[in-house]
Motif scaffolding. Structure first.
Motif, PDB file in Angstrom:
ATOM      1  N   VAL A  43       1.457  -0.324  -8.697  1.00 26.22           N
ATOM      2  CA  VAL A  43       1.823  -0.073  -7.309  1.00 26.22           C
ATOM      3  C   VAL A  43       3.063   0.807  -7.335  1.00 26.22           C
ATOM      4  O   VAL A  43       4.113   0.404  -7.846  1.00 26.22           O
ATOM      5  N   ASN A  63      -7.579   5.160  -6.812  1.00 26.34           N
ATOM      6  CA  ASN A  63      -6.606   4.289  -6.151  1.00 26.34           C
ATOM      7  C   ASN A  63      -7.302   3.074  -5.563  1.00 26.34           C
ATOM      8  O   ASN A  63      -8.371   3.213  -4.946  1.00 26.34           O
ATOM      9  N   ARG A  64      -6.699   1.936  -5.731  1.00 25.31           N
ATOM     10  CA  ARG A  64      -7.194   0.763  -4.995  1.00 25.31           C
ATOM     11  C   ARG A  64      -6.700   0.796  -3.555  1.00 25.31           C
ATOM     12  O   ARG A  64      -7.378   0.313  -2.646  1.00 25.31           O
ATOM     13  N   ARG A  65      -5.528   1.394  -3.347  1.00 21.00           N
ATOM     14  CA  ARG A  65      -4.973   1.517  -2.002  1.00 21.00           C
ATOM     15  C   ARG A  65      -4.227   2.843  -1.915  1.00 21.00           C
ATOM     16  O   ARG A  65      -3.501   3.220  -2.821  1.00 21.00           O
ATOM     17  N   GLY A  66      -4.431   3.541  -0.812  1.00 18.99           N
ATOM     18  CA  GLY A  66      -3.687   4.767  -0.579  1.00 18.99           C
ATOM     19  C   GLY A  66      -4.373   6.007  -1.113  1.00 18.99           C
ATOM     20  O   GLY A  66      -5.418   5.948  -1.750  1.00 18.99           O
ATOM     21  N   THR A  80      -8.731   8.876  -3.615  1.00 19.79           N
ATOM     22  CA  THR A  80      -8.749   7.763  -2.672  1.00 19.79           C
ATOM     23  C   THR A  80      -9.408   6.554  -3.346  1.00 19.79           C
ATOM     24  O   THR A  80      -9.840   6.639  -4.496  1.00 19.79           O
ATOM     25  N   PRO A  81      -9.543   5.423  -2.629  1.00 14.78           N
ATOM     26  CA  PRO A  81     -10.258   4.286  -3.218  1.00 14.78           C
ATOM     27  C   PRO A  81     -11.737   4.550  -3.486  1.00 14.78           C
ATOM     28  O   PRO A  81     -12.333   3.866  -4.316  1.00 14.78           O
ATOM     29  N   THR A 101       1.189   3.432  -2.875  1.00 17.01           N
ATOM     30  CA  THR A 101      -0.148   3.651  -3.434  1.00 17.01           C
ATOM     31  C   THR A 101      -0.377   2.709  -4.610  1.00 17.01           C
ATOM     32  O   THR A 101       0.484   2.552  -5.478  1.00 17.01           O
ATOM     33  N   TRP A 102      -1.553   2.075  -4.638  1.00 16.73           N
ATOM     34  CA  TRP A 102      -1.943   1.258  -5.780  1.00 16.73           C
ATOM     35  C   TRP A 102      -2.769   2.164  -6.682  1.00 16.73           C
ATOM     36  O   TRP A 102      -3.941   2.392  -6.464  1.00 16.73           O
ATOM     37  N   ALA A 234      -4.549   6.810   5.008  1.00 17.79           N
ATOM     38  CA  ALA A 234      -4.525   5.856   3.906  1.00 17.79           C
ATOM     39  C   ALA A 234      -3.372   4.880   4.001  1.00 17.79           C
ATOM     40  O   ALA A 234      -3.429   3.791   3.416  1.00 17.79           O
ATOM     41  N   ARG A 270     -10.818   4.910   6.882  1.00 24.96           N
ATOM     42  CA  ARG A 270      -9.755   3.893   6.905  1.00 24.96           C
ATOM     43  C   ARG A 270     -10.298   2.549   6.414  1.00 24.96           C
ATOM     44  O   ARG A 270      -9.605   1.817   5.691  1.00 24.96           O
TER      45      ARG A 270
END
Length: 272
Positions: A43, A63-66, A80-81, A101-102, A234, A270
């Motif tokens: 993260v 990415n898992r997030r963001g 992106t995820p 961002t993850w 994101a 999203r």
């Protein structure tokens, strides 16, 4: 350092506000790694700029997030995820990862894994692929279980039907346009106005964009706006707010352009 400062300005980051990470550059297979697939996750605490580097291994970024970006030559890829990025071993690249961002990266041995493509390519990151990559990164697996998991990961790797890609022209004529749009995606200067400002015809500007990016002026501006919008969506920005910040008078107009560029709606993005 000059290019780094330009990147920061395009991202709206004050000098010194971002973390800088420097990694070494290796040729493909220059280091013989003792694994087939090895993944890491982090993260990101601060906006982070990754200076240009290259790996002895193939790399999959996701990415898992963001949303983040990676730059190879004149191409800026959004990660992106659901859309990751395969970077062949030895390929020079830099990156930008916003705070929160993850971020995940998986390295693939060039001895054991053939390149997915000869060049950088977007990869579809399905829920199953994420699950398996997580298993390789976080679980203690015996040799047989690891080999089975790695084999399924390799079977699942496939180019994405959507490329979140912006080709950045480097022609001197277009540099003022590129700088203006990337610093402020809502910049509404028209093609005719830019041509007059640059002392050339609109056709000359259009030809230059098409020669370097394959897109006309309006198409390139739309792609640049969508790339910026992805980063805002994101991190949870409202669609109406994002539409305004990237230069659209209504969410519906923004949504139409977003779907044309990415193949999905802002709302579905999203959710993903």
């Amino acid at each position: 350092m000059v290019e780094q400062d330009r990147t920061r300005r395009r991202r709206g980051v004050r000098s010194g506000a971002a973390e800088n990470r420097s990694l070494p550059s290796y040729g493909a297979g220059e280091i013989d790694v003792p694994f087939v697939v090895r993944g890491t996750g982090e993260v990101i605490a601060r906006d982070t700029y990754w200076e240009e580097h290259s790996h002895p291994t193939h790399e999959l970024l996701w990415n898992r997030r963001g949303a983040s970006t990676a730059t190879t030559g004149a191409r800026v890829w959004t990660i992106t995820p659901s859309v990751g990025l395969w970077i062949p071993a030895g390929t020079p690249h830099s990156g930008w990862t916003p705070a929160g961002t993850w971020h995940h990266a998986a390295q693939f041995s060039v001895r054991a894994v053939p390149a997915l493509a000869d060049t950088t390519v977007a990869v579809e990151v399905t829920p199953l692929l994420r699950l398996l990559l997580d298993r390789l990164a976080t679980e203690e697996l015996d040799g047989a279980a690891r080999a089975r998991t790695e084999a399924v990961v390799l079977d699942l790797l496939a180019p994405s039907p959507v490329e979140l890609l912006l080709r950045v022209p480097d022609a001197a004529l277009l540099e003022p346009i590129v700088a203006a749009v990337r610093e402020d995606p809502a910049d509404g200067t028209t093609l005719a106005a830019w041509a007059a400002r640059l002392g050339v015809s609109p056709r000359t500007v259009t030809r230059a964009f098409r020669a370097q990016t394959g897109l006309g002026f309006s198409q390139w501006v739309a792609a640049a706006r969508v790339q910026h919008a992805i980063g805002l969506l994101a991190v949870g920005e409202e669609i109406e707010e994002v539409a305004e910040r990237v230069g659209y008078r209504s969410a519906s107009a923004f949504g139409a352009v977003f779907r044309r560029v990415t193949g999905t709606s802002p709302g579905r993005f999203r959710l993903q």
